[in-house]
Design an enzyme around this catalytic site. Sequence first.
Site, PDB file in Angstrom:
ATOM      1  N   GLU A  63     -15.926   5.667   2.098  1.00 21.26           N
ATOM      2  CA  GLU A  63     -14.480   5.784   1.851  1.00 21.26           C
ATOM      3  C   GLU A  63     -14.265   6.571   0.568  1.00 21.26           C
ATOM      4  O   GLU A  63     -15.090   6.493  -0.345  1.00 21.26           O
ATOM      5  CB  GLU A  63     -13.848   4.384   1.717  1.00 21.26           C
ATOM      6  CG  GLU A  63     -13.895   3.615   3.022  1.00 21.26           C
ATOM      7  CD  GLU A  63     -13.278   2.216   2.923  1.00 21.26           C
ATOM      8  OE1 GLU A  63     -12.597   1.909   1.925  1.00 21.26           O
ATOM      9  OE2 GLU A  63     -13.493   1.448   3.869  1.00 21.26           O
ATOM     10  N   LYS A 104      -0.309   4.253   4.316  1.00 24.18           N
ATOM     11  CA  LYS A 104      -0.442   3.854   2.911  1.00 24.18           C
ATOM     12  C   LYS A 104       0.401   4.791   2.034  1.00 24.18           C
ATOM     13  O   LYS A 104       1.602   4.622   1.983  1.00 24.18           O
ATOM     14  CB  LYS A 104      -1.907   3.722   2.562  1.00 24.18           C
ATOM     15  CG  LYS A 104      -2.392   2.397   3.171  1.00 24.18           C
ATOM     16  CD  LYS A 104      -3.793   2.274   3.562  1.00 24.18           C
ATOM     17  CE  LYS A 104      -3.972   0.952   4.318  1.00 24.18           C
ATOM     18  NZ  LYS A 104      -5.245   0.869   5.014  1.00 24.18           N
ATOM     19  N   ASN A 121       0.804  -1.216   0.000  1.00 18.84           N
ATOM     20  CA  ASN A 121       0.000   0.000   0.000  1.00 18.84           C
ATOM     21  C   ASN A 121       0.840   1.270   0.000  1.00 18.84           C
ATOM     22  O   ASN A 121       0.295   2.362   0.125  1.00 18.84           O
ATOM     23  CB  ASN A 121      -0.916   0.023   1.225  1.00 18.84           C
ATOM     24  CG  ASN A 121      -1.991  -1.039   1.157  1.00 18.84           C
ATOM     25  OD1 ASN A 121      -2.408  -1.433   0.074  1.00 18.84           O
ATOM     26  ND2 ASN A 121      -2.430  -1.508   2.310  1.00 18.84           N
ATOM     27  N   HIS A 158     -14.522  -0.215   5.519  1.00 21.39           N
ATOM     28  CA  HIS A 158     -13.518  -0.996   6.251  1.00 21.39           C
ATOM     29  C   HIS A 158     -14.054  -1.468   7.609  1.00 21.39           C
ATOM     30  O   HIS A 158     -14.847  -0.777   8.258  1.00 21.39           O
ATOM     31  CB  HIS A 158     -12.297  -0.101   6.466  1.00 21.39           C
ATOM     32  CG  HIS A 158     -11.071  -0.807   6.925  1.00 21.39           C
ATOM     33  ND1 HIS A 158     -10.755  -0.961   8.250  1.00 21.39           N
ATOM     34  CD2 HIS A 158     -10.068  -1.389   6.232  1.00 21.39           C
ATOM     35  CE1 HIS A 158      -9.596  -1.605   8.350  1.00 21.39           C
ATOM     36  NE2 HIS A 158      -9.159  -1.876   7.134  1.00 21.39           N
TER      37      HIS A 158
HETATM   38  C1  LIG Z   1      -5.816   0.263   6.175  1.00 22.56           C
HETATM   39  C2  LIG Z   1      -7.142   0.897   6.430  1.00 22.56           C
HETATM   40  C3  LIG Z   1      -7.467   1.397   7.692  1.00 22.56           C
HETATM   41  C4  LIG Z   1      -6.608   1.150   8.894  1.00 22.56           C
HETATM   42  O1  LIG Z   1      -5.484   1.956   8.895  1.00 22.56           O
HETATM   43  P1  LIG Z   1      -4.202   1.469   9.738  1.00 22.56           P
HETATM   44  O2  LIG Z   1      -3.386   2.718   9.834  1.00 22.56           O
HETATM   45  O3  LIG Z   1      -3.572   0.394   8.937  1.00 22.56           O
HETATM   46  O4  LIG Z   1      -4.696   0.996  11.053  1.00 22.56           O
HETATM   47  C5  LIG Z   1      -8.654   2.085   7.830  1.00 22.56           C
HETATM   48  N1  LIG Z   1      -9.487   2.247   6.802  1.00 22.56           N
HETATM   49  C6  LIG Z   1      -9.221   1.750   5.578  1.00 22.56           C
HETATM   50  C7  LIG Z   1     -10.188   1.961   4.473  1.00 22.56           C
HETATM   51  C8  LIG Z   1      -8.040   1.058   5.368  1.00 22.56           C
HETATM   52  O5  LIG Z   1      -7.796   0.521   4.182  1.00 22.56           O
END
Ligand SMILES: *Cc1c(COP(=O)(O)O)cnc(C)c1O
Length: 373
Positions: free
Chosen positions: A178, A229, A48, A134
Site C-alpha cells: 500500500e 477516501k 476518511n 488490506h
Molecule cells: C478502504 C480500503 C479499501 C476498500 O475500498 P472501498 O472503496 O471502501 O471498498 C481497499 N484498500 C485499502 C487499503 C483501504 O483502506
Amino acid sequence: MPVLNDILAQRLEQAGQSAQKRELVSQFHELGPFVMRAGKRYLHFSGNDYLALRCHPEVMRAAAAAIDEQGTGSTGSRLVTGNHSYYQPFEEALASYKGTEAALVFGSGYLANTATIAALAEEGDLILADKLVHACMIDGARLSGASLKRFAHNDMAHLEALLKEHRGKYRHCLVLTESVFSMDGDRAPLDALRALTAAHDAWLMVDDAHGLGFVHPIRADIISGTLSKALGGYGGYVAGSHVLRDYLVNHARGFIFSTGLPPATIAAAHQALLLLQAAPGRAQAVLAEAQRFTRALGLPEAQSPIVPLVIGSSQAALATSQMLEGEGIWIQAIRPPTVPPNTARLRITITAHHTPEQVDRLIEALRRITSVA
Ligand SMILES: *Cc1c(COP(=O)(O)O)cnc(C)c1O
C-alpha cells in the site's frame, strides 16, 4: 432454522468475550466534522474524507446535476448497459493524474483489488504481500489460487529473502503493498520495492486507497485505489497500461458481473479529482496539521492524515474511546482482526474539516485521558 441460529449465536458469544463484537450504530454526518450518534453530537476524527470533498459545494452540485440528467442508477453492468457517459472522461482524467496510460473504475476499492488480483494471478504463481495489506488484497490472492506468502511490514530484507528462496519455483510473481497503510498511516518504501521487483522479475501492485493526494506520483505495474477516501464518494479503480485495462475488462469477474456505478457517483468523483488537482496545497495543509498533532503528543511524526494511537487490549481501546465520548469526541476503537492481536488502537484522522482549535481540543482531551505526553 433454530440450528443455524444456535450455531451463529454461539460463535458471536465467543467474539463478544474478547471485546471484539462489532455493532452497527446509525450516524448522521453533518456537512463538516460533526456526527450525531444515538441522539448526541460529537466532533469526530475517524472519517476518511481527508480533504473534506464529500461536502464541497461543487462536488455536491455535480452529483445533483447528474441525477437530474440521467437518474439515480446505471441500469446494468458496464459491458451491457451501464457504461454511461460520465465514465470515459473521468477514467481519462484519473489516468492522466496518476501518470498512467489508462484507468478502469470498479464498483468499490474492495472489488477493484479482489477482482484484479484474482484475474492476474493463478495456480503456479507466487503472491508476496506485506503483512499489513488490506483484507481485500488478501481475499483477491486467495481467490486467485496462487501461493500466498507474507513479508514482514515494510521489511525489504525479508522480501528479498523470500524472492531469492521462492521466486524460481513459480511462473509469475506479484508483490502487494500500500502507498499509505490504512491502520498505521505509514508509507511503503516504493523505490526499494520497485528495484527489488524489477531485479527478481516480479510485478508490483500498490493499493493507493489512502495515498491519493498525499503520495504522488506512484510508479508501479498496477495501481489500485478508491473513490471513497480523499475523493469523498464511492467506487474503486485500477490504473496502469492500456493492455492491463483491456485485460481486466475481459477477465476481472468483479468488473464484468457487477452493476456500473450511478452517474452521480462518477460525476462527483470527477469534480473532486479536479479540485484535488487544482489545489495540491489542500493535502499539504492536512499533512502539516497531522504533524503538528503528533508533535504536540510526542508521537512518531505523521506520514499521512492517519495517526494510530496504539493502546493494546481491545478492552482498553474501547474504554479510551468511551472516555473521549464523554468529552464529546468520537473516535472509533479499531480492534483485532482488523489489526494484529494486542494492538487495538484509536485510529485518528486529521482532515480538512477540522480547524486548528478542534485539533487542539482533541490534543487536550487525549492528554487528560491517556498517558501520552
Ligand atoms: C478502504 C480500503 C479499501 C476498500 O475500498 P472501498 O472503496 O471502501 O471498498 C481497499 N484498500 C485499502 C487499503 C483501504 O483502506
